[in-house]
Scaffold this active site. Sequence first.
Site, PDB file in Angstrom:
ATOM      1  N   ARG A 159       4.496  18.403  -3.482  1.00 34.51           N
ATOM      2  CA  ARG A 159       3.573  18.421  -2.341  1.00 34.51           C
ATOM      3  C   ARG A 159       4.135  19.249  -1.190  1.00 34.51           C
ATOM      4  NH1 ARG A 159      -0.550  14.008  -1.357  1.00 34.51           N
ATOM      5  NH2 ARG A 159      -1.153  13.437  -3.448  1.00 34.51           N
ATOM      6  N   LYS A 194       0.834  -1.210   0.000  1.00 35.90           N
ATOM      7  CA  LYS A 194       0.000   0.000   0.000  1.00 35.90           C
ATOM      8  C   LYS A 194       0.868   1.260   0.000  1.00 35.90           C
ATOM      9  CE  LYS A 194      -3.723   2.542   0.447  1.00 35.90           C
ATOM     10  NZ  LYS A 194      -4.437   2.923  -0.755  1.00 35.90           N
ATOM     11  N   HIS A 201       2.163   1.626  -3.505  1.00 37.31           N
ATOM     12  CA  HIS A 201       1.015   2.022  -4.324  1.00 37.31           C
ATOM     13  C   HIS A 201       0.753   3.517  -4.189  1.00 37.31           C
ATOM     14  CE1 HIS A 201      -3.328   2.972  -4.508  1.00 37.31           C
ATOM     15  NE2 HIS A 201      -3.313   2.212  -5.579  1.00 37.31           N
ATOM     16  N   ASN A 202       0.748   4.025  -2.951  1.00 37.03           N
ATOM     17  CA  ASN A 202       0.511   5.448  -2.734  1.00 37.03           C
ATOM     18  C   ASN A 202       1.612   6.295  -3.351  1.00 37.03           C
ATOM     19  OD1 ASN A 202      -1.772   4.715  -1.365  1.00 37.03           O
ATOM     20  ND2 ASN A 202      -1.135   5.512   0.613  1.00 37.03           N
ATOM     21  N   GLU A 242       0.958   6.449  -6.972  1.00 34.28           N
ATOM     22  CA  GLU A 242      -0.201   7.315  -7.186  1.00 34.28           C
ATOM     23  C   GLU A 242       0.184   8.794  -7.062  1.00 34.28           C
ATOM     24  OE1 GLU A 242      -4.567   6.010  -6.233  1.00 34.28           O
ATOM     25  OE2 GLU A 242      -3.678   6.934  -4.455  1.00 34.28           O
TER      26      GLU A 242
END
Length: 195
Positions: free
Chosen positions: A154, A48, A51-52, A55
């Site tokens: 970000r 996960k 995956h993030n 993304e």
Amino acid sequence: RTGPALMPGGPKAGFDALEPIITKVSAQTDSGPCTTYIGGPGSGNYVKMVHNGIEYGDMQLIGEVYDIMKHVLKLSNEEMANIFSEWNSTELQSYLIEITSTILGKKDEFVEGGYVVDYILDKTGMKGTGRWTIQEAAERSVAAPLMAASLDARYISARKDERIKASEILKGPEVTSAEIPVHKMQMLDDLKAAL
């Protein structure tokens, strides 16, 4: 296509006991439920996390394509929504492209003629998984430049007050599209290829 993509890890016996529930609550697609047993303890969290991080990179690319469409090609929200919708019926078909189209086309119910996207604060937050992915990539000597650049973006986005102050001092070039000819269809093809 509602529900989460689940990445369970841990003892196999525990997964086997919970598998009917996990399968039922996960998103369902034509190829089956969006879940599978990942592996031993911690493996689901690890997948996960990665995956993030991936993304983050995808969202950064979509954000940069949006910026070029809006500020260079001068496309309307509706035009951009339609383009992303078209792209979602091609090899770019994905959840992120689909929701980008939906978000760009969402009219604001409080502002006549307005679109929700124009009222979203340009300041992002994060939970840490992108940073952890980059740290893990560095630990393993794996290059992850897109994810690292998206994480940097970000960090900058989160510092809105500082960006506002800097914009009073730092001025970018003022160039009009008349000075730099833009071939709209070629640029759209290039943007699609970049995604």
